[in-house]
Design an enzyme around this catalytic site. Structure first.
Site, short mmCIF file in Angstrom:
data_model
loop_
_atom_site.label_atom_id
_atom_site.label_comp_id
_atom_site.label_asym_id
_atom_site.label_seq_id
_atom_site.Cartn_x
_atom_site.Cartn_y
_atom_site.Cartn_z
N ASP A 88 0.79 -1.23 0.00
CA ASP A 88 0.00 0.00 0.00
C ASP A 88 0.82 1.28 0.00
O ASP A 88 0.30 2.33 0.34
CB ASP A 88 -1.00 -0.01 1.18
CG ASP A 88 -0.37 0.46 2.47
OD1 ASP A 88 0.83 0.19 2.68
OD2 ASP A 88 -1.08 1.10 3.26
N GLU A 89 2.09 1.19 -0.36
CA GLU A 89 2.85 2.44 -0.42
C GLU A 89 3.81 2.50 -1.61
O GLU A 89 4.28 1.48 -2.09
CB GLU A 89 3.61 2.70 0.89
CG GLU A 89 4.54 1.62 1.26
CD GLU A 89 5.28 1.87 2.56
OE1 GLU A 89 5.81 2.96 2.77
OE2 GLU A 89 5.35 0.92 3.35
P1 TTP Z 1 0.30 0.12 6.90
O1 TTP Z 1 0.36 1.11 5.80
O2 TTP Z 1 1.41 0.09 7.88
O3 TTP Z 1 -1.02 0.31 7.75
P2 TTP Z 1 -2.46 0.69 7.27
O4 TTP Z 1 -2.49 1.01 5.82
O5 TTP Z 1 -3.40 -0.39 7.71
O6 TTP Z 1 -2.79 1.96 8.14
P3 TTP Z 1 -2.18 3.43 8.00
O7 TTP Z 1 -1.22 3.41 6.86
O8 TTP Z 1 -3.38 4.29 7.75
O9 TTP Z 1 -1.54 3.70 9.30
O10 TTP Z 1 0.16 -1.33 6.30
C1 TTP Z 1 -0.59 -1.60 5.12
C2 TTP Z 1 -1.26 -2.93 5.24
O11 TTP Z 1 -0.30 -3.95 5.52
C3 TTP Z 1 -2.26 -2.98 6.37
O12 TTP Z 1 -3.54 -2.52 5.98
C4 TTP Z 1 -2.25 -4.42 6.76
C5 TTP Z 1 -0.85 -4.90 6.42
N1 TTP Z 1 -0.02 -5.01 7.66
C6 TTP Z 1 -0.04 -6.21 8.34
O13 TTP Z 1 -0.68 -7.16 7.91
N2 TTP Z 1 0.66 -6.29 9.51
C7 TTP Z 1 1.37 -5.24 10.03
O14 TTP Z 1 1.98 -5.36 11.11
C8 TTP Z 1 1.38 -4.01 9.31
C9 TTP Z 1 2.13 -2.83 9.85
C10 TTP Z 1 0.66 -3.95 8.13
MG MG Z 2 -1.10 2.32 4.98
#
Ligand code: TTP
Ligand code: MG
Length: 363
Positions: A112-113
């Protein structure tokens, strides 16, 4: 003498509570509710962890990585959903498709980034905000998802900035404001500074990046080796790393032509071990996992055959490569001698840090 390095404009985009946002989008009745995606809570007895939580669920103190049993205690009424990785991957590739169009150079770094280098596309740094708003607009119109965007003169600043205001944030750090922006942030905000490094720094009385920036580089090198020097640069807002277009490998393969044709099964199996190890190294170096193993066999009369097997789930296990290759080879061990043997791994997926984490608890 100091010299001016090339001026860059970098965006870092991170989707908001990605897995749960996708779930809410698929099922709008979940909107506004605490949603937790992860292992089955089994009424508080479940093992496994939280993958992510909606912002509503975060208000109860629930976050990624937390034991699901604890999340259940904090908010038993939350909507607990299993991880539907296939769906998130599909959405992720559409999201990346949208982002890619806006960049001179594009680098996806996790599900997601992504980083976008827009140095050529956007002439005036300030105008990058308009571009970011355009991206957000398209993302919402096409995917009904929000994201947070950081804009900086390098990747590190952009990344820290995207996390600065979430969800649906937009933070632009002007080049002359970089030091000021960093100075009051806790050292943990620097990418790569984990719990261990943080603890050592805190024990030295260094809490924020401003304090870290003033520490003599040599002292950090003494403590952390090469990494210490990188920390020193990052704390001072310096990061020359480029947005790298990562061309996805379709497969990795290795092959060997024997000095002398052979049908000695012990020798052939030893060769399989050897090629497996080589191809496995390439796999790890690329940061991949695989699903398909193929072998290529050229016989003494130059007749060439391939055989393949696809397994159910991704792996990076060397023994799987060896075992499948040997099984596939069996039918070719006979009278005719073998001239060449090759192994190819395909159906590759890139594992980034986040996915690596996901693989661990989804499988
Ligand atoms: P992130 O971008 O870290 O988290 P997010 O998108 O859920 O929330 P935000 O960015 O708004 O803080 O991670 C992206 C996805 O990766 C997240 O939706 C689920 C997955 N993930 C895990 O499965 N375990 C984890 O420990 C992390 C950090 C993320
Ligand atoms: Mg995220």
């Amino acid at each position: 003498m100091s010299f001016q390095t090339q001026r860059r404009t970098i965006l870092h985009i991170d989707m908001d509570s990605f897995f749960s946002a996708v779930e809410v989008r698929e099922n709008p009745s979940l909107k506004g509710l605490p949603v937790v995606v992860g292992a089955d809570p089994k009424e508080g007895k479940g093992r496994g962890v939280v993958s992510t939580a909606s912002y509503e669920a975060r208000e109860y103190g629930i976050h990624s990585g937390m034991p699901i049993s604890r999340a259940y205690k904090l908010c038993p009424d939350a909507k607990f959903l299993p991880v539907n990785m296939l769906l998130y991957r599909k959405v992720s590739s559409r999201v990346m498709g949208i982002l890619r169009k806006y960049a001179d150079k594009f680098q996806q770094v996790s599900v997601d980034e992504a980083y976008l280098d827009v140095s050529r596309k956007v002439r005036r740094y300030k105008n990058t905000e308009d571009l970011a708003l355009e991206i957000k607009k398209e993302m919402y119109e096409k995917e009904k998802l929000t994201c947070s965007i950081g804009i900086g003169p390098n990747k590190t600043i952009a990344k820290i900035a995207s996390d600065f205001k979430k969800p649906d944030g937009l933070t632009l750090i002007e080049p002359h404001k970089v030091k000021e922006f960093l100075s009051s942030l806790p050292v943990r905000k620097l990418p790569g500074v984990g719990k261990k490094t943080e603890k050592i720094l805190n024990e030295m009385g260094i809490e924020n990046i401003g304090q870290l920036a003033k520490i003599d580089a040599q002292r950090l090198v003494g403590l952390f080796g090469k990494w210490g020097y990188r920390i020193h640069l990052l704390a001072n807002g310096i990061d020359e790393s480029e947005v790298r277009e990562v061309r996805e490998a379709k497969s990795v393969s290795r092959q060997i032509t024997f000095e002398e044709d052979t049908n000695d099964s012990a020798r052939l199996n030893r060769t399989i071990d050897h090629i497996s190890e080589k191809v496995h190294k390439d796999l790890l170096r690329g940061g991949y996992i695989f699903k398909t193993v193929s072998i290529r066999v050229r016989l003494e009369d130059f007749e060439t055959h391939t055989r393949a097997k696809t397994i159910d789930s991704f792996t990076k296990d060397l023994n799987v490569i060896k075992k499948i290759s040997k099984d596939l080879l069996k039918e070719f061990i006979g009278e005719k001698k073998i001239r060449l043997l090759g192994i190819r791994l395909s159906n590759l997926e890139k594992i980034d840090e986040k996915q690596r984490f996901i693989e661990e608890f989804v499988s």
